[in-house]
Design a protein around this motif. Structure first.
Motif, PDB file in Angstrom:
ATOM      1  N   ILE A  76       0.838  -1.147  -0.117  1.00  0.00           N
ATOM      2  CA  ILE A  76       0.029   0.174   0.053  1.00  0.00           C
ATOM      3  C   ILE A  76       0.989   1.153  -0.073  1.00  0.00           C
ATOM      4  O   ILE A  76       0.565   2.202  -0.756  1.00  0.00           O
ATOM      5  CB  ILE A  76      -0.936   0.035   1.405  1.00  0.00           C
ATOM      6  CG1 ILE A  76      -1.901  -1.218   1.274  1.00  0.00           C
ATOM      7  CG2 ILE A  76      -1.607   1.392   1.320  1.00  0.00           C
ATOM      8  CD1 ILE A  76      -2.783  -1.535   2.239  1.00  0.00           C
ATOM      9  N   ALA A  77       1.855   1.118   0.791  1.00  0.00           N
ATOM     10  CA  ALA A  77       3.035   2.473   0.773  1.00  0.00           C
ATOM     11  C   ALA A  77       3.442   2.531  -0.582  1.00  0.00           C
ATOM     12  O   ALA A  77       3.571   3.761  -0.886  1.00  0.00           O
ATOM     13  CB  ALA A  77       3.970   2.078   2.080  1.00  0.00           C
ATOM     14  N   GLN A  78       3.904   1.720  -1.188  1.00  0.00           N
ATOM     15  CA  GLN A  78       4.423   1.631  -2.281  1.00  0.00           C
ATOM     16  C   GLN A  78       3.494   2.441  -3.577  1.00  0.00           C
ATOM     17  O   GLN A  78       3.769   3.183  -4.257  1.00  0.00           O
ATOM     18  CB  GLN A  78       5.145   0.403  -3.117  1.00  0.00           C
ATOM     19  CG  GLN A  78       6.480  -0.021  -2.458  1.00  0.00           C
ATOM     20  CD  GLN A  78       6.868  -1.256  -2.958  1.00  0.00           C
ATOM     21  OE1 GLN A  78       5.811  -2.318  -3.263  1.00  0.00           O
ATOM     22  NE2 GLN A  78       8.111  -1.714  -2.985  1.00  0.00           N
ATOM     23  N   ARG A  79       2.265   1.744  -3.410  1.00  0.00           N
ATOM     24  CA  ARG A  79       1.234   2.377  -4.396  1.00  0.00           C
ATOM     25  C   ARG A  79       0.949   3.761  -4.039  1.00  0.00           C
ATOM     26  O   ARG A  79       0.842   4.472  -4.978  1.00  0.00           O
ATOM     27  CB  ARG A  79       0.143   1.279  -4.151  1.00  0.00           C
ATOM     28  CG  ARG A  79      -1.229   1.813  -5.056  1.00  0.00           C
ATOM     29  CD  ARG A  79      -0.574   1.557  -6.647  1.00  0.00           C
ATOM     30  NE  ARG A  79      -1.530   2.254  -7.636  1.00  0.00           N
ATOM     31  CZ  ARG A  79      -1.568   2.795  -8.512  1.00  0.00           C
ATOM     32  NH1 ARG A  79      -0.565   3.321  -9.067  1.00  0.00           N
ATOM     33  NH2 ARG A  79      -2.591   3.414  -9.223  1.00  0.00           N
ATOM     34  N   ILE A  83       0.936   6.765  -6.650  1.00  0.00           N
ATOM     35  CA  ILE A  83      -0.003   7.659  -6.913  1.00  0.00           C
ATOM     36  C   ILE A  83       0.596   9.141  -6.691  1.00  0.00           C
ATOM     37  O   ILE A  83       0.028  10.143  -7.408  1.00  0.00           O
ATOM     38  CB  ILE A  83      -1.103   7.316  -6.037  1.00  0.00           C
ATOM     39  CG1 ILE A  83      -1.434   6.219  -6.649  1.00  0.00           C
ATOM     40  CG2 ILE A  83      -2.301   8.574  -6.272  1.00  0.00           C
ATOM     41  CD1 ILE A  83      -2.804   5.270  -5.757  1.00  0.00           C
ATOM     42  N   ARG A  84       1.154   9.421  -5.621  1.00  0.00           N
ATOM     43  CA  ARG A  84       1.489  10.851  -5.397  1.00  0.00           C
ATOM     44  C   ARG A  84       2.396  11.132  -6.302  1.00  0.00           C
ATOM     45  O   ARG A  84       2.162  12.344  -6.609  1.00  0.00           O
ATOM     46  CB  ARG A  84       2.329  10.711  -3.808  1.00  0.00           C
ATOM     47  CG  ARG A  84       2.675  11.928  -3.753  1.00  0.00           C
ATOM     48  CD  ARG A  84       3.578  12.293  -2.313  1.00  0.00           C
ATOM     49  NE  ARG A  84       3.900  13.511  -2.033  1.00  0.00           N
ATOM     50  CZ  ARG A  84       4.189  14.061  -0.543  1.00  0.00           C
ATOM     51  NH1 ARG A  84       3.956  13.057   0.394  1.00  0.00           N
ATOM     52  NH2 ARG A  84       4.357  15.263  -0.645  1.00  0.00           N
ATOM     53  N   GLY A  85       3.381  10.465  -6.775  1.00  0.00           N
ATOM     54  CA  GLY A  85       4.205  10.868  -7.951  1.00  0.00           C
ATOM     55  C   GLY A  85       3.462  11.361  -9.323  1.00  0.00           C
ATOM     56  O   GLY A  85       3.531  12.380  -9.867  1.00  0.00           O
ATOM     57  N   GLU A  86       2.548  10.523  -9.263  1.00  0.00           N
ATOM     58  CA  GLU A  86       1.496  10.628 -10.545  1.00  0.00           C
ATOM     59  C   GLU A  86       0.904  12.111 -10.491  1.00  0.00           C
ATOM     60  O   GLU A  86       0.695  12.819 -11.358  1.00  0.00           O
ATOM     61  CB  GLU A  86       0.762   9.376 -10.823  1.00  0.00           C
ATOM     62  CG  GLU A  86       1.192   8.148 -11.289  1.00  0.00           C
ATOM     63  CD  GLU A  86       0.409   7.255 -11.429  1.00  0.00           C
ATOM     64  OE1 GLU A  86      -0.840   7.380 -11.624  1.00  0.00           O
ATOM     65  OE2 GLU A  86       0.419   5.973 -11.119  1.00  0.00           O
ATOM     66  N   TYR A  87       0.305  12.212  -9.145  1.00  0.00           N
ATOM     67  CA  TYR A  87      -0.602  13.447  -9.000  1.00  0.00           C
ATOM     68  C   TYR A  87       0.213  14.731  -9.081  1.00  0.00           C
ATOM     69  O   TYR A  87      -0.039  15.616  -9.339  1.00  0.00           O
ATOM     70  CB  TYR A  87      -1.330  13.338  -7.662  1.00  0.00           C
ATOM     71  CG  TYR A  87      -2.477  12.736  -8.021  1.00  0.00           C
ATOM     72  CD1 TYR A  87      -3.700  13.498  -8.523  1.00  0.00           C
ATOM     73  CD2 TYR A  87      -2.750  11.270  -7.528  1.00  0.00           C
ATOM     74  CE1 TYR A  87      -4.839  12.549  -8.788  1.00  0.00           C
ATOM     75  CE2 TYR A  87      -3.962  10.651  -7.631  1.00  0.00           C
ATOM     76  CZ  TYR A  87      -5.013  11.351  -8.336  1.00  0.00           C
ATOM     77  OH  TYR A  87      -6.286  10.587  -8.450  1.00  0.00           O
ATOM     78  N   GLU A  88       1.615  14.636  -8.488  1.00  0.00           N
ATOM     79  CA  GLU A  88       2.652  15.668  -8.588  1.00  0.00           C
ATOM     80  C   GLU A  88       3.018  15.965  -9.753  1.00  0.00           C
ATOM     81  O   GLU A  88       2.880  17.188 -10.288  1.00  0.00           O
ATOM     82  CB  GLU A  88       3.833  15.353  -7.794  1.00  0.00           C
ATOM     83  CG  GLU A  88       3.623  15.492  -6.107  1.00  0.00           C
ATOM     84  CD  GLU A  88       4.736  15.007  -5.436  1.00  0.00           C
ATOM     85  OE1 GLU A  88       5.661  14.388  -6.011  1.00  0.00           O
ATOM     86  OE2 GLU A  88       4.625  15.367  -4.062  1.00  0.00           O
TER      87      GLU A  88
END
Length: 125
Positions: A76-79, A83-88
Protein backbone atom coordinates in the motif's frame (compact mmCIF):
# COMPACT_ATOMS: atom_id res chain seq x y z
CA UNK A 1 -2.88 24.93 29.39
CA UNK A 2 -1.38 23.98 32.75
CA UNK A 3 1.35 21.34 32.92
CA UNK A 4 2.12 18.93 35.77
CA UNK A 5 4.22 21.57 37.56
CA UNK A 6 1.38 24.10 37.42
CA UNK A 7 2.99 26.24 34.74
CA UNK A 8 0.76 27.78 32.15
CA UNK A 9 1.63 28.45 28.57
CA UNK A 10 0.76 27.60 25.03
CA UNK A 11 -0.12 24.04 24.19
CA UNK A 12 2.80 22.12 22.77
CA UNK A 13 2.53 21.49 19.08
CA UNK A 14 3.48 18.18 17.56
CA UNK A 15 4.99 17.92 14.14
CA UNK A 16 3.21 15.99 11.43
CA UNK A 17 5.95 13.34 11.53
CA UNK A 18 5.43 12.70 15.24
CA UNK A 19 1.67 12.52 14.77
CA UNK A 20 2.11 10.10 11.87
CA UNK A 21 4.41 7.92 13.97
CA UNK A 22 1.95 7.87 16.87
CA UNK A 23 -0.92 7.07 14.54
CA UNK A 24 1.11 4.30 12.89
CA UNK A 25 2.05 2.85 16.27
CA UNK A 26 -1.56 2.85 17.45
CA UNK A 27 -2.78 1.29 14.22
CA UNK A 28 -0.13 -1.43 14.44
CA UNK A 29 -1.01 -2.15 18.08
CA UNK A 30 -4.64 -2.49 17.03
CA UNK A 31 -3.54 -4.93 14.32
CA UNK A 32 -1.56 -6.93 16.90
CA UNK A 33 -4.55 -7.04 19.26
CA UNK A 34 -6.79 -8.16 16.40
CA UNK A 35 -4.33 -10.93 15.44
CA UNK A 36 -4.17 -12.11 19.06
CA UNK A 37 -7.96 -12.18 19.31
CA UNK A 38 -8.28 -14.07 16.02
CA UNK A 39 -5.65 -16.58 17.19
CA UNK A 40 -7.63 -17.24 20.37
CA UNK A 41 -10.83 -17.68 18.37
CA UNK A 42 -8.98 -20.04 16.01
CA UNK A 43 -7.69 -22.30 18.78
CA UNK A 44 -10.81 -22.16 20.96
CA UNK A 45 -12.60 -25.12 19.32
CA UNK A 46 -9.46 -27.25 19.46
CA UNK A 47 -10.15 -28.54 22.98
CA UNK A 48 -7.70 -31.47 22.74
CA UNK A 49 -4.68 -29.15 22.60
CA UNK A 50 -2.49 -28.76 25.65
CA UNK A 51 -1.86 -25.26 26.92
CA UNK A 52 1.65 -25.27 25.42
CA UNK A 53 0.34 -26.47 22.05
CA UNK A 54 -2.41 -23.86 22.07
CA UNK A 55 0.09 -21.09 22.86
CA UNK A 56 2.45 -22.31 20.13
CA UNK A 57 -0.31 -22.37 17.52
CA UNK A 58 -1.48 -18.92 18.63
CA UNK A 59 2.08 -17.56 18.30
CA UNK A 60 2.39 -18.98 14.77
CA UNK A 61 -1.04 -17.63 13.85
CA UNK A 62 -0.20 -14.17 15.19
CA UNK A 63 3.18 -14.17 13.41
CA UNK A 64 1.50 -15.17 10.14
CA UNK A 65 -1.20 -12.47 10.48
CA UNK A 66 1.35 -9.77 11.25
CA UNK A 67 3.66 -10.86 8.43
CA UNK A 68 0.76 -10.63 5.99
CA UNK A 69 -0.25 -7.25 7.41
CA UNK A 70 3.31 -5.94 7.05
CA UNK A 71 3.47 -7.11 3.42
CA UNK A 72 0.11 -5.47 2.73
CA UNK A 73 1.23 -2.21 4.34
CA UNK A 74 4.44 -2.13 2.31
CA UNK A 75 2.49 -2.75 -0.89
CA UNK A 76 0.00 0.00 0.00
CA UNK A 77 2.84 2.40 0.86
CA UNK A 78 4.53 1.74 -2.48
CA UNK A 79 1.30 2.28 -4.36
CA UNK A 80 0.62 5.46 -2.40
CA UNK A 81 4.06 6.82 -3.30
CA UNK A 82 3.43 5.94 -6.94
CA UNK A 83 0.06 7.67 -6.97
CA UNK A 84 1.55 10.72 -5.24
CA UNK A 85 4.23 10.95 -7.92
CA UNK A 86 1.59 10.72 -10.64
CA UNK A 87 -0.52 13.45 -9.04
CA UNK A 88 2.50 15.71 -8.53
CA UNK A 89 3.42 15.29 -12.20
CA UNK A 90 -0.15 16.07 -13.29
CA UNK A 91 -0.25 19.09 -10.97
CA UNK A 92 2.97 20.46 -12.46
CA UNK A 93 1.57 19.99 -15.98
CA UNK A 94 -1.69 21.70 -15.05
CA UNK A 95 0.16 24.56 -13.39
CA UNK A 96 2.33 25.01 -16.49
CA UNK A 97 -0.78 25.05 -18.69
CA UNK A 98 -2.47 27.62 -16.46
CA UNK A 99 0.61 29.85 -16.48
CA UNK A 100 0.89 29.49 -20.26
CA UNK A 101 -2.80 30.33 -20.66
CA UNK A 102 -2.43 33.37 -18.41
CA UNK A 103 0.67 34.63 -20.24
CA UNK A 104 -1.04 34.09 -23.60
CA UNK A 105 -4.15 35.93 -22.40
CA UNK A 106 -2.13 38.86 -21.07
CA UNK A 107 -0.09 39.02 -24.29
CA UNK A 108 -3.27 38.93 -26.39
CA UNK A 109 -4.92 41.67 -24.34
CA UNK A 110 -1.75 43.77 -24.46
CA UNK A 111 -1.53 43.34 -28.22
CA UNK A 112 -5.22 44.21 -28.59
CA UNK A 113 -4.78 47.30 -26.42
CA UNK A 114 -1.67 48.37 -28.35
CA UNK A 115 -3.50 47.86 -31.64
CA UNK A 116 -6.44 49.88 -30.37
CA UNK A 117 -4.18 52.71 -29.22
CA UNK A 118 -2.31 52.66 -32.53
CA UNK A 119 -5.56 52.68 -34.50
CA UNK A 120 -6.99 55.56 -32.46
CA UNK A 121 -3.75 57.52 -32.72
CA UNK A 122 -3.57 56.95 -36.47
CA UNK A 123 -7.19 58.02 -37.12
CA UNK A 124 -6.88 61.33 -35.21
CA UNK A 125 -5.94 64.33 -37.32
Amino acid sequence: MTDAAGRTGPEPTLSADVLNQVEGYLLWQARVAEAEQRARVFTEPLQWLTTAQREEIERHYIRDCLTRARVDLHRIAQRTRGIRGEYEKRYRQLRMRCVAWFVTSVATMTAAAALTVATVAHTRP
